[in-house]
Design a protein around this motif. Structure first.
Motif, short mmCIF file in Angstrom:
data_model
loop_
_atom_site.label_atom_id
_atom_site.label_comp_id
_atom_site.label_asym_id
_atom_site.label_seq_id
_atom_site.Cartn_x
_atom_site.Cartn_y
_atom_site.Cartn_z
N GLY A 30 0.89 -1.14 0.00
CA GLY A 30 0.00 0.00 0.00
C GLY A 30 0.92 1.18 0.00
O GLY A 30 1.26 1.73 -1.02
N ALA A 31 1.37 1.60 1.14
CA ALA A 31 2.51 2.51 1.20
C ALA A 31 3.40 2.11 2.37
O ALA A 31 3.95 2.94 3.06
CB ALA A 31 2.07 3.95 1.30
N ARG A 132 -4.83 1.58 0.23
CA ARG A 132 -4.96 0.20 0.71
C ARG A 132 -3.60 -0.43 1.00
O ARG A 132 -2.61 -0.12 0.36
CB ARG A 132 -5.69 -0.65 -0.32
CG ARG A 132 -7.09 -0.17 -0.65
CD ARG A 132 -7.73 -1.11 -1.66
NE ARG A 132 -9.01 -0.57 -2.13
CZ ARG A 132 -9.80 -1.20 -2.98
NH1 ARG A 132 -9.46 -2.39 -3.43
NH2 ARG A 132 -10.93 -0.65 -3.38
N ALA A 133 -3.59 -1.36 1.93
CA ALA A 133 -2.42 -2.18 2.18
C ALA A 133 -2.47 -3.45 1.36
O ALA A 133 -1.46 -4.11 1.17
CB ALA A 133 -2.31 -2.52 3.67
N THR A 140 -8.54 -1.62 4.33
CA THR A 140 -7.19 -1.24 4.76
C THR A 140 -6.81 0.17 4.33
O THR A 140 -5.69 0.61 4.55
CB THR A 140 -6.14 -2.23 4.21
OG1 THR A 140 -6.18 -2.21 2.78
CG2 THR A 140 -6.43 -3.64 4.72
N SER A 141 -7.73 0.89 3.70
CA SER A 141 -7.49 2.26 3.27
C SER A 141 -7.71 3.24 4.42
O SER A 141 -8.42 2.95 5.37
CB SER A 141 -8.42 2.62 2.12
OG SER A 141 -8.19 3.92 1.65
N ARG A 166 0.39 -7.09 -2.72
CA ARG A 166 0.11 -7.68 -1.41
C ARG A 166 1.43 -8.13 -0.80
O ARG A 166 2.43 -8.25 -1.50
CB ARG A 166 -0.86 -8.86 -1.54
CG ARG A 166 -0.39 -9.92 -2.50
CD ARG A 166 -1.49 -10.90 -2.86
NE ARG A 166 -2.62 -10.25 -3.51
CZ ARG A 166 -2.65 -9.97 -4.82
NH1 ARG A 166 -1.61 -10.27 -5.60
NH2 ARG A 166 -3.70 -9.38 -5.35
N ALA A 167 1.42 -8.36 0.49
CA ALA A 167 2.65 -8.69 1.20
C ALA A 167 3.23 -10.03 0.78
O ALA A 167 2.51 -11.00 0.61
CB ALA A 167 2.39 -8.71 2.71
#
Length: 240
Positions: A30-31, A132-133, A140-141, A166-167
């Motif tokens: 996301g960031a 978002r993440a 997640t935003s 995504r992670a």
């Protein structure tokens, strides 16, 4: 392919995306990693009462963001930053840039300068945004996060960054990040902390996605930033 394709990540793609709770310390993208808003020049924008964008104060009264965060179809959108609303705005749809003017604004400890030296591929950069993440999780935003990456390309007034959707475990926490929905208008900082870009839109790695689903189907995506060092951007920012 048009310069600005049809997937701006302006606001959330689901109702209430800025209102969900999320432990950002467990997300890498996301960031990146959650940062405090105390004194931070980068801020979350509430757009028309329901959506999320990002912006960056470059002075006490001036905030930079994306044009599509400030107006839609030449109609001004309601924008709020920490309880403050702009008193004036200048918008360039061609560049996807907006300058919002505030009579009063949140306290910022240090205002970044706008870069004048053009970036190059592989230059280190820092991304900040309220998006978002996870590209598929609208809840997640709305949390300010920051992460790092490198410039992929610089051409025709656009800086691109290739980042994660995504992670994944193969990257260190807060690295290889990319912009996602809600990060529109957020700043791209160079190695010395100057703002070199403003987030505009995302695309697939091939650069031809027509839907968000096409972007989300890959592990990574391209984020496009308006190059603030490009002549057209500098002319717009310097205009009064």
């Amino acid at each position: 392919m048009p310069r600005f394709p049809s997937i701006p990540f302006l606001v959330c793609f689901a109702v209430g995306c800025g209102s969900g709770t999320h432990d950002g310390s467990r997300t890498l993208i996301g960031a990146g990693i959650v940062v405090t808003t105390s004194g931070e020049a980068s801020r979350c924008l509430r757009v028309s009462g329901s959506g999320t964008c990002t912006g960056v104060f470059i002075s006490e009264s001036t905030l930079l963001t994306a044009a599509h965060c400030a107006e839609a179809n030449w109609t001004p959108l309601e924008v709020e930053v920490g309880g403050f609303r702009p008193t004036a705005r200048r918008v360039s749809y061609a560049l996807d840039l907006a300058v919002l003017t505030f009579a009063a604004s949140p306290a910022v400890s240090r205002y970044p300068r706008v870069a004048t030296e053009a970036p190059e591929a592989e230059d280190p950069v820092r991304l900040v945004g309220c998006g978002r993440a996870d590209i598929n999780d609208a809840s997640t935003s709305g949390t300010l996060r920051a992460g790092t990456n490198v410039v992929k390309t610089v051409a025709e007034g656009i800086i691109t960054v290739q980042g994660l959707n995504r992670a994944v475990s193969r990257f260190a926490e807060g690295t290889h990040v990319g912009g996602l929905p809600g990060d529109s208008g957020g700043p791209l900082f160079d190695a010395i902390g100057a703002v070199i870009g403003i987030a505009s839109n995302i695309d697939s790695l091939e650069g031809d996605a027509q839907t968000m689903e096409e972007v989300a189907a890959q592990d990574e995506h391209i984020t496009r930033y308006v190059d603030l060092t490009a002549p057209a951007s500098r002319e717009f920012l310097e205009a009064r």
